[in-house]
Design a protein around this motif. Structure first.
Motif, PDB file in Angstrom:
ATOM      1  N   ILE A  42       0.853  -1.248   0.058  1.00 40.08           N
ATOM      2  CA  ILE A  42      -0.006   0.037   0.076  1.00 40.08           C
ATOM      3  C   ILE A  42       0.853   1.405   0.087  1.00 40.08           C
ATOM      4  CG2 ILE A  42      -1.741   1.290   1.112  1.00 40.08           C
ATOM      5  CD1 ILE A  42      -3.005  -1.235   2.302  1.00 40.08           C
ATOM      6  N   HIS A  43       1.874   1.217   0.899  1.00 38.99           N
ATOM      7  CA  HIS A  43       2.865   2.410   0.921  1.00 38.99           C
ATOM      8  C   HIS A  43       3.446   2.759  -0.311  1.00 38.99           C
ATOM      9  CE1 HIS A  43       1.936   2.875   5.254  1.00 38.99           C
ATOM     10  NE2 HIS A  43       2.341   1.668   5.330  1.00 38.99           N
ATOM     11  N   LEU A  44       4.016   1.523  -1.236  1.00 34.43           N
ATOM     12  CA  LEU A  44       4.569   1.706  -2.348  1.00 34.43           C
ATOM     13  C   LEU A  44       3.597   2.218  -3.326  1.00 34.43           C
ATOM     14  CD1 LEU A  44       6.551  -1.595  -2.132  1.00 34.43           C
ATOM     15  CD2 LEU A  44       7.219   0.546  -2.346  1.00 34.43           C
ATOM     16  N   TRP A  45       2.353   1.796  -3.271  1.00 24.49           N
ATOM     17  CA  TRP A  45       1.269   2.463  -4.220  1.00 24.49           C
ATOM     18  C   TRP A  45       0.893   3.884  -3.939  1.00 24.49           C
ATOM     19  CZ3 TRP A  45      -3.869   3.634  -2.674  1.00 24.49           C
ATOM     20  CH2 TRP A  45      -4.904   3.740  -3.655  1.00 24.49           C
ATOM     21  N   GLU A  46       0.824   4.020  -2.677  1.00 18.90           N
ATOM     22  CA  GLU A  46       0.748   5.603  -2.289  1.00 18.90           C
ATOM     23  C   GLU A  46       1.997   6.432  -2.603  1.00 18.90           C
ATOM     24  OE1 GLU A  46      -2.112   4.957   1.526  1.00 18.90           O
ATOM     25  OE2 GLU A  46      -0.034   5.111   1.722  1.00 18.90           O
ATOM     26  N   GLY A  47       3.086   5.805  -2.740  1.00 22.94           N
ATOM     27  CA  GLY A  47       4.459   6.583  -2.960  1.00 22.94           C
ATOM     28  C   GLY A  47       5.183   7.103  -1.837  1.00 22.94           C
ATOM     29  N   VAL A 273       8.772  -2.613  20.484  1.00 19.67           N
ATOM     30  CA  VAL A 273       9.346  -2.962  19.358  1.00 19.67           C
ATOM     31  C   VAL A 273       8.288  -2.347  18.262  1.00 19.67           C
ATOM     32  CG1 VAL A 273      10.207  -4.620  17.618  1.00 19.67           C
ATOM     33  CG2 VAL A 273      10.705  -5.064  19.979  1.00 19.67           C
ATOM     34  N   ILE A 274       8.731  -1.371  17.490  1.00 22.16           N
ATOM     35  CA  ILE A 274       7.729  -0.844  16.579  1.00 22.16           C
ATOM     36  C   ILE A 274       8.199  -1.578  15.033  1.00 22.16           C
ATOM     37  CG2 ILE A 274       6.955   1.339  15.498  1.00 22.16           C
ATOM     38  CD1 ILE A 274       7.904   2.883  18.154  1.00 22.16           C
ATOM     39  N   VAL A 275       7.051  -2.014  14.636  1.00 20.02           N
ATOM     40  CA  VAL A 275       7.330  -2.612  13.271  1.00 20.02           C
ATOM     41  C   VAL A 275       6.440  -1.900  12.009  1.00 20.02           C
ATOM     42  CG1 VAL A 275       6.683  -4.569  11.884  1.00 20.02           C
ATOM     43  CG2 VAL A 275       7.588  -4.848  14.176  1.00 20.02           C
ATOM     44  N   GLY A 276       5.204  -1.493  12.499  1.00 18.73           N
ATOM     45  CA  GLY A 276       4.230  -0.885  11.491  1.00 18.73           C
ATOM     46  C   GLY A 276       4.702   0.537  10.796  1.00 18.73           C
ATOM     47  N   LEU A 277       4.240   1.028   9.784  1.00 23.48           N
ATOM     48  CA  LEU A 277       4.687   2.028   9.263  1.00 23.48           C
ATOM     49  C   LEU A 277       3.417   2.820   8.817  1.00 23.48           C
ATOM     50  CD1 LEU A 277       7.236   0.095   6.795  1.00 23.48           C
ATOM     51  CD2 LEU A 277       7.766   1.780   8.684  1.00 23.48           C
ATOM     52  N   PHE A 278       2.469   2.827   9.621  1.00 21.04           N
ATOM     53  CA  PHE A 278       0.974   3.427   9.440  1.00 21.04           C
ATOM     54  C   PHE A 278       1.507   4.974   9.099  1.00 21.04           C
ATOM     55  CE2 PHE A 278      -2.558   5.913  10.496  1.00 21.04           C
ATOM     56  CZ  PHE A 278      -3.535   5.330   9.582  1.00 21.04           C
ATOM     57  N   GLY A 279       2.226   5.461  10.321  1.00 22.25           N
ATOM     58  CA  GLY A 279       2.818   7.050  10.134  1.00 22.25           C
ATOM     59  C   GLY A 279       2.293   7.847  11.243  1.00 22.25           C
ATOM     60  N   GLY A 280       2.811   8.925  11.227  1.00 20.61           N
ATOM     61  CA  GLY A 280       2.456  10.193  12.253  1.00 20.61           C
ATOM     62  C   GLY A 280       3.784  10.290  12.997  1.00 20.61           C
ATOM     63  N   ALA A 281       3.694  11.047  14.111  1.00 25.60           N
ATOM     64  CA  ALA A 281       4.695  11.410  14.940  1.00 25.60           C
ATOM     65  C   ALA A 281       4.309  10.846  16.482  1.00 25.60           C
ATOM     66  CB  ALA A 281       4.891  12.817  15.017  1.00 25.60           C
ATOM     67  N   SER A 282       5.181  10.727  17.359  1.00 23.85           N
ATOM     68  CA  SER A 282       5.026  10.236  18.528  1.00 23.85           C
ATOM     69  C   SER A 282       4.528  11.549  19.557  1.00 23.85           C
ATOM     70  CB  SER A 282       6.160   9.491  19.023  1.00 23.85           C
ATOM     71  OG  SER A 282       6.273   9.541  20.388  1.00 23.85           O
ATOM     72  N   SER A 283       3.857  11.130  20.574  1.00 22.33           N
ATOM     73  CA  SER A 283       3.573  12.063  21.457  1.00 22.33           C
ATOM     74  C   SER A 283       4.044  12.132  22.726  1.00 22.33           C
ATOM     75  CB  SER A 283       2.064  12.354  21.465  1.00 22.33           C
ATOM     76  OG  SER A 283       1.406  11.068  21.980  1.00 22.33           O
ATOM     77  N   TRP A 284       5.040  11.210  22.979  1.00 21.18           N
ATOM     78  CA  TRP A 284       5.778  10.807  24.185  1.00 21.18           C
ATOM     79  C   TRP A 284       6.269  11.982  24.704  1.00 21.18           C
ATOM     80  CZ3 TRP A 284       8.241   6.517  21.209  1.00 21.18           C
ATOM     81  CH2 TRP A 284       7.389   5.557  20.956  1.00 21.18           C
ATOM     82  N   SER A 285       6.364  12.270  26.049  1.00 20.15           N
ATOM     83  CA  SER A 285       7.072  13.313  26.801  1.00 20.15           C
ATOM     84  C   SER A 285       8.671  12.603  26.626  1.00 20.15           C
ATOM     85  CB  SER A 285       6.851  13.523  28.345  1.00 20.15           C
ATOM     86  OG  SER A 285       7.740  14.217  28.826  1.00 20.15           O
ATOM     87  N   SER A 338      -8.810  -3.802  -1.698  1.00 20.98           N
ATOM     88  CA  SER A 338      -9.474  -4.527  -0.486  1.00 20.98           C
ATOM     89  C   SER A 338      -8.731  -4.112   0.699  1.00 20.98           C
ATOM     90  CB  SER A 338      -9.967  -6.002  -0.821  1.00 20.98           C
ATOM     91  OG  SER A 338     -10.663  -6.129  -1.868  1.00 20.98           O
ATOM     92  N   LEU A 339      -7.308  -4.520   0.477  1.00 18.85           N
ATOM     93  CA  LEU A 339      -6.587  -4.383   1.733  1.00 18.85           C
ATOM     94  C   LEU A 339      -6.465  -2.724   2.075  1.00 18.85           C
ATOM     95  CD1 LEU A 339      -4.358  -5.805   3.389  1.00 18.85           C
ATOM     96  CD2 LEU A 339      -2.608  -5.209   1.705  1.00 18.85           C
ATOM     97  N   VAL A 340      -6.320  -1.951   1.124  1.00 20.67           N
ATOM     98  CA  VAL A 340      -6.465  -0.545   1.563  1.00 20.67           C
ATOM     99  C   VAL A 340      -7.761  -0.331   2.178  1.00 20.67           C
ATOM    100  CG1 VAL A 340      -6.730   1.662   0.602  1.00 20.67           C
ATOM    101  CG2 VAL A 340      -4.999   0.013  -0.363  1.00 20.67           C
ATOM    102  N   ALA A 341      -8.993  -1.129   1.881  1.00 20.67           N
ATOM    103  CA  ALA A 341     -10.004  -0.619   2.782  1.00 20.67           C
ATOM    104  C   ALA A 341      -9.942  -1.203   3.976  1.00 20.67           C
ATOM    105  CB  ALA A 341     -11.084  -1.009   1.686  1.00 20.67           C
TER     106      ALA A 341
END
Length: 352
Positions: A42-47, A273-285, A338-341
């Protein structure tokens, strides 16, 4: 040969006709038997990837060229081999290790091609398995699967390897004596449950937004399956662990909400352990990281030796196959949509 490619980012995959690749040296040409459809596609398809705070990582800027034949979870039968290709047999089925490096950097020299800074990964920088044939640059990247089903084996090249490597980074001294929490019950999450069991793990508490995926996790043997959208999700996770904070978490989503919940549920000195690449930024102190003495580890797929180790467990029957549904290659775009959805439970696999 027929292949399905990203021609423009965010646009439907297109069927293209490409010349049948020739082989030389240690190269091997495989007739594709099965090609898994992975969330990374999906990330490759999104660019690119969402880096948070309005920033985005562009795959085009990182050297990904279009048209790109997707597919990094591939099993194929040997069609032709170069004169220097060793230990391959015509017609036999092999799982392909796709995370190929440059072969010259310190990471490659140490056997960690997945950490190469100039990668040549199949389905990312080189043509992948959404095709009738796949050229593999060296026979050493092939693992003989014997009589195993190509469709159930193909996902081990990414979803299996990724979760196996992540669990290794947690370590048996933790996962054998303590439950761990896993965020995400898609193909990787179900694979993580099975591999954890094969490694003698205590068990997994699984978190997901989708009730169908939570049920699939319970069916696979999860200790508990929790709705990540619940206002008290973190409290439910701790309650499922007998009221005690968790020793370790594996985040297969990689979103602010999941990493935040994982951080909140960990004991002092725990591992995330962080594996996923959904994205965004951490909000930890930042202050809480040393105060909790938490280890935050990024884990990217796995190395060739780890894939060999995982496949040894599979051949011994210690890893049960996750639910897999097969589709003709001509449905590649519809399956990716379908995977995107978020409609795929388990793994979708193309069978040319």
């Amino acid at each position: 040969m027929k292949c399905y490619c990203v021609v423009d980012f965010h646009q439907p995959l297109q069927r293209l006709e490409q010349p049948l690749p020739d082989v030389q040296g240690a190269e091997v040409l495989l007739k594709v038997r099965a090609a898994g459809v992975c969330h990374s596609d999906i990330h490759l398809w999104e660019g690119g990837y969402d880096l948070g705070q309005g920033k985005r990582l562009s795959l085009k800027d990182r050297g990904v060229k279009l048209p790109l034949t997707l597919g990094h979870e591939t099993v194929g039968a040997v069609e032709k081999a170069g004169p220097q290709a060793k230990d391959v047999h015509p017609g036999r089925n092999y799982l392909v290790y796709p995370w190929i490096g440059c072969g010259a950097c310190p990471a490659c020299a140490a056997g960690r091609e997945n950490h190469c800074t100039a990668p040549q990964s199949l389905g990312v920088y080189r043509p992948g398995g959404y095709a009738e044939y796949l050229r593999v640059p060296d026979a050493r990247y092939l693992i003989d699967i014997g009589d195993l089903d190509p469709a159930t084996v193909a996902p081990y090249a990414c979803s299996g390897l990724t979760t196996y490597s992540a669990l290794r980074q947690i370590g048996p001294e933790i996962y054998r004596d303590h439950p761990i929490v896993i965020f995400g019950a898609g193909g990787l999450g179900l694979m993580a449950i099975e591999i954890l069991h094969a490694l003698g793990g205590k068990g997994a508490i699984v978190v997901d937004l989708d009730p169908a995926k939570r049920k699939a996790a319970l069916d696979a043997g999860a200790l508990a399956a929790i709705d990540g959208a619940a206002a008290d999700a973190a409290q439910q996770i701790v309650k499922a662990n007998g009221g005690k904070p968790l020793q370790a978490a594996v985040d297969l989503v990689g979103a602010p909400a999941t990493t935040g919940a994982a951080f909140d549920t960990l004991i002092k000195g725990g591992k995330l352990v962080i594996v996923g690449l959904f994205g965004g930024a951490s909000s930890w102190s930042l202050a809480l990281i040393p105060m909790k003495a938490v280890s935050i580890i990024g884990s990217y797929v796995g190395n060739l030796q780890e894939l060999r180790e995982l496949m040894a467990l599979v051949r011994e029957g210690k890893v049960k196959p996750i639910p897999v549904k097969t589709y003709p290659l001509d449905e590649a775009d519809a399956v990716l949509a379908s995977l995107v959805a978020g409609k795929v439970v388990g793994r979708a696999v193309l069978t040319p």
